[in-house]
Design an enzyme around this catalytic site. Structure first.
Site, PDB file in Angstrom:
ATOM      1  N   ASP A 553      89.037  36.576  69.339  1.00  0.00           N
ATOM      2  CA  ASP A 553      89.041  37.403  68.129  1.00  0.00           C
ATOM      3  C   ASP A 553      90.061  36.879  67.131  1.00  0.00           C
ATOM      4  O   ASP A 553      91.208  36.580  67.480  1.00  0.00           O
ATOM      5  CB  ASP A 553      89.387  38.861  68.474  1.00  0.00           C
ATOM      6  N   CYS A 587      76.664  34.548  63.652  1.00  0.00           N
ATOM      7  CA  CYS A 587      77.849  35.179  64.253  1.00  0.00           C
ATOM      8  C   CYS A 587      77.826  36.633  63.798  1.00  0.00           C
ATOM      9  O   CYS A 587      76.882  37.350  64.103  1.00  0.00           O
ATOM     10  CB  CYS A 587      79.126  34.444  63.872  1.00  0.00           C
ATOM     11  N   SER A 588      78.816  37.068  63.041  1.00  0.00           N
ATOM     12  CA  SER A 588      78.771  38.415  62.481  1.00  0.00           C
ATOM     13  C   SER A 588      78.365  38.364  61.014  1.00  0.00           C
ATOM     14  O   SER A 588      77.368  38.942  60.609  1.00  0.00           O
ATOM     15  CB  SER A 588      80.126  39.105  62.632  1.00  0.00           C
ATOM     16  N   ALA A 589      79.154  37.622  60.203  1.00  0.00           N
ATOM     17  CA  ALA A 589      78.811  37.468  58.787  1.00  0.00           C
ATOM     18  C   ALA A 589      77.882  36.292  58.548  1.00  0.00           C
ATOM     19  O   ALA A 589      77.229  36.210  57.507  1.00  0.00           O
ATOM     20  CB  ALA A 589      80.080  37.304  57.957  1.00  0.00           C
ATOM     21  N   GLY A 590      77.850  35.353  59.484  1.00  0.00           N
ATOM     22  CA  GLY A 590      76.970  34.204  59.344  1.00  0.00           C
ATOM     23  C   GLY A 590      77.548  33.088  58.510  1.00  0.00           C
ATOM     24  O   GLY A 590      76.794  32.252  57.990  1.00  0.00           O
ATOM     25  N   ILE A 591      78.886  33.000  58.384  1.00  0.00           N
ATOM     26  CA  ILE A 591      79.486  31.923  57.591  1.00  0.00           C
ATOM     27  C   ILE A 591      80.651  31.241  58.308  1.00  0.00           C
ATOM     28  O   ILE A 591      80.849  30.041  58.139  1.00  0.00           O
ATOM     29  CB  ILE A 591      79.966  32.441  56.207  1.00  0.00           C
ATOM     30  N   GLY A 592      81.447  31.968  59.100  1.00  0.00           N
ATOM     31  CA  GLY A 592      82.651  31.401  59.708  1.00  0.00           C
ATOM     32  C   GLY A 592      82.350  30.569  60.936  1.00  0.00           C
ATOM     33  O   GLY A 592      82.320  29.332  60.899  1.00  0.00           O
ATOM     34  N   ARG A 593      82.123  31.218  62.065  1.00  0.00           N
ATOM     35  CA  ARG A 593      81.819  30.511  63.309  1.00  0.00           C
ATOM     36  C   ARG A 593      80.472  29.790  63.212  1.00  0.00           C
ATOM     37  O   ARG A 593      80.310  28.704  63.780  1.00  0.00           O
ATOM     38  CB  ARG A 593      81.803  31.505  64.471  1.00  0.00           C
ATOM     39  N   GLN A 631      84.860  29.354  56.998  1.00  0.00           N
ATOM     40  CA  GLN A 631      85.491  30.368  56.158  1.00  0.00           C
ATOM     41  C   GLN A 631      86.981  30.153  55.932  1.00  0.00           C
ATOM     42  O   GLN A 631      87.500  30.481  54.867  1.00  0.00           O
ATOM     43  CB  GLN A 631      85.254  31.747  56.789  1.00  0.00           C
TER      44      GLN A 631
END
Length: 656
Positions: A553, A587-593, A631
């Site tokens: 996290d 992932c969650s937002a679809g940009i970082g991981r 990100q």
């Protein structure tokens, strides 16, 4: 003859009995006398004085026991002296307490739990030895015990109270010296006690533990030691409260500083646009350039919540924030990128719509940077740049985020299908679902973008947000529509807050018109692989679902090895499914991981094919397709670490 022998024997017995009376060993006689008369020998009223009590006692004694003859006394003396030594008889010693003498008061250190307190309605200082003995006998009678078992321990004059305790009969060594007060009170007959002791008035009996314990404890508290203890306790309490307040204030200050830094990093500064100042009467009305006056500057700041704030400043007094993208000082029109007049209506500054509707020079320059930025790294250069994290951070800060304004998406109520209101799909590369209803444009919307792969291959990946409860059907419709062979999920379902819903079934589930079957599950060290079969009508598709759960996290992994292994497995499945659709990554937002995985996958293909890698160009290409990919600067460094690790494992024969 028999009479002559019997008479002296009878006289002898009478003499012995009388001698016992005169020597004060007359308890047996008194007991017999009292038993016959069924009433006490001496009765004292509390109103009688001591002298009257003595007179009554002496008269009763003479009346019941007449004085013997001198012959009997002389005979009796010889026998008594040999068997019962006695002092001279003095009634005052038996009935009155001599001054300074407390024969009945024991003053022993008896525990409070064993002490009984009797409250009287007469003054304690009026009690004498006689009354105390009567009191003791009355208590013993009420308890059904011998008087020797009742002990008067202390007199409390201020409260007219008598402390006493009861000892066990025939006490053995090791047994307690006194019985428990509660046990004694249970066997006490209060009615018998008050009838036996009418001269003491109303009597109240209670254990000292209840009557005096609170007073003793209060006395202990307000003693010198108790006062010090209270002061120390209050001091410690004040110190603890002060420390907690200081820690709370420091925590608030750190949180405020962190929020300010975060907001500062997320602010988007648009390029300053020079505004023409009001012409003076000496200037021509159509003049655009006034070199003798300092122009005003309009600076628009977009905060993280998407609110635009126009700000007009005079460049003569305020310096403009430097832009990370420098423009060459060439012609005015080229520098502006437009021949539109700079004259603005100042009354319309509250409406920021024109700044969004028209592409600003800053946005054009940002897009030019994303399309042209490049820094090719050889293997040694890649290892060197990984060791210089500050250089990577500086390079990352130069890359425009290319976020999308909500007004660029002309679909009503599209915000209901976005997990985060500021993370939106780029309109040019957005995945459009086949409409379920021609009159409902929202049915075509999903927060997902096509992502180009190595060498600009179109639709190599799809980057999307984690499905929500109201977008699960849209997600499976997209997977079916695009014929995706692999789904990669790089998030847990919940990390403090919800990151993604459980969108696949345990065995079988129907999502809209798509039926999903789970036919196999394989647990690996860092991720779980599920083999899925999608059905729609008579058609089926096989899909592999990778769920990567080892990403910690709010930070990047300590090692890139698990992600590299995941990337290699996905690449193997992609090559085995040649001709099928893009790999879906979320992932969650679809940009970082998601951006880290796709950038690493493209970079590894470039290293394998060319022997060099251009991570800067890869990330810029990703942000053209979907804003905000990779990100943070930490994620940008992590991509370089993963590429460096992959490069170190490549054999020389693999590199072309």
């Amino acid at each position: 003859m028999r009479r002559a022998v019997g008479f002296p024997a009878l006289c002898l017995l009478l003499n012995l009995h009388a001698a016992g009376c005169f020597s004060r060993n007359n308890d047996h006689f008194l007991a017999i006398r009292q038993k016959k008369s069924w009433k006490p020998m001496f009765i004292y009223d509390h109103s009688q004085d001591i002298k009257k009590s003595l007179d009554i006692a002496q008269e009763a004694y003479k009346h019941n026991y007449p004085a013997p003859s001198e012959v009997q006394i002389s005979k009796r003396h010889q026998i008594v002296d040999s068997a019962f030594p006695r002092p001279a008889y003095d009634p005052s010693l038996n009935l009155l307490a001599a001054s300074g003498q407390d024969l009945e008061i024991e003053n022993l250190p008896i525990p409070a739990a064993n002490v009984i307190v009797v409250t009287l309605q007469m003054d304690i200082d009026k009690l004498n030895i006689t009354l105390l003995r009567i009191f003791r006998q009355g208590v013993a009678a009420a308890l059904g015990l011998l008087p020797q078992q009742v002990h008067i321990n202390r007199l409390i004059e201020k409260k007219s109270q008598i402390e006493l305790f009861v000892s066990p009969g025939n006490r053995k060594p090791g047994e307690p010296q006194a019985l428990q007060a509660e046990e004694v009170l249970r066997s006490l007959n209060v009615d018998v006690l008050r009838q036996s002791l009418p001269q003491f008035g109303s009597i109240d009996v209670s254990p000292e533990k209840n009557v005096l314990q609170g007073q003793h404890e209060a006395d202990k508290i307000w003693s010198k030691e108790g006062f010090y203890a209270v002061v120390i306790f209050l001091s410690i309490f004040i110190i603890i409260v002060t420390c907690l307040m200081i820690i709370y204030r420091l925590k608030e200050r750190l949180q405020l500083s962190f929020r300010q830094d975060k907001e500062k990093n997320q602010e988007i500064h648009l390029s300053p646009i020079a505004l023409q100042q009001a012409q003076s009467e000496a200037k021509a009305a159509h003049s655009m350039v006034q070199p003798d006056q300092a122009p005003k500057v309009l600076n628009v700041v977009v905060d993280p919540q998407g609110q635009c704030t126009p700000e007009i400043r005079n460049t003569a007094s305020t310096s403009v924030c430097p832009s990370p993208f420098r423009m060459k000082p060439i012609g005015l029109q080229e520098r502006r990128g437009s021949n539109v007049s700079l004259t603005l209506d100042m009354s319309s500054l509250g409406n920021v719509e024109p700044f969004v509707a028209v592409s600003t020079p800053r946005e054009k320059v940002a897009m030019e940077y994303l399309q042209s930025a490049s820094r090719v790294l050889t293997s040694p250069q890649l290892r060197d740049v990984v060791a210089s994290s500050h250089l990577l951070q500086s390079e990352f800060m130069e890359i425009p985020m290319n976020f999308v304004d909500p007004k660029e998406i002309d679909i009503p109520r599209h915000g209901t299908k976005n997990r985060y209101k500021t993370i939106l799909p780029n309109p040019l590369s957005r995945v459009c679902l086949r409409p379920k209803n021609i009159t409902d444009p929202l049915s075509t919307y999903i927060n997902a973008n096509y992502i180009r792969g190595y060498s600009g291959k179109e639709k190599a990946f799809i980057a999307t947000q984690g499905p929500m409860i109201n977008t699960v059907n849209d997600f499976w419709q997209m997977v079916w529509q695009e014929d995706s062979p692999v789904i990669v999920m790089i998030t847990k379902l919940k990390e403090k807050n919800e990151k993604c819903v459980l969108y696949w079934p345990e065995k079988r589930g129907i999502y809209g018109k798509v039926e999903v079957l789970v036919i196999g599950v394989n647990e690996c060290d860092n991720y779980t692989i599920r083999n899925l079969v999608l059905k729609r009508g008579s058609h089926t598709q096989h899909v592999k679902h990778y769920w990567y759960t080892s990403w910690p996290d709010h930070k990047t992994p300590d090692s890139a090895q698990p992600l590299l292994q995941l990337m290699l497995d996905v690449e193997e499945d992609r090559l085995a499914s040649e001709g099928r659709g893009p790999v879906v990554v979320h992932c969650s937002a679809g940009i970082g991981r998601t951006g880290c995985f796709i950038a690493t996958s493209i970079g590894c293909q470039q290293l394998k094919e060319e022997g060099v890698v251009d991570a800067l160009s890869i990330v810029c290409q990703l942000r053209v397709d979907r804003g905000g990919m990779v990100q943070t600067s930490e994620q940008y460094e992590f991509v370089h670490h993963a590429l460096c690790l992959f490069e170190s494992r490549l054999s020389p024969e693999t590199v072309q």
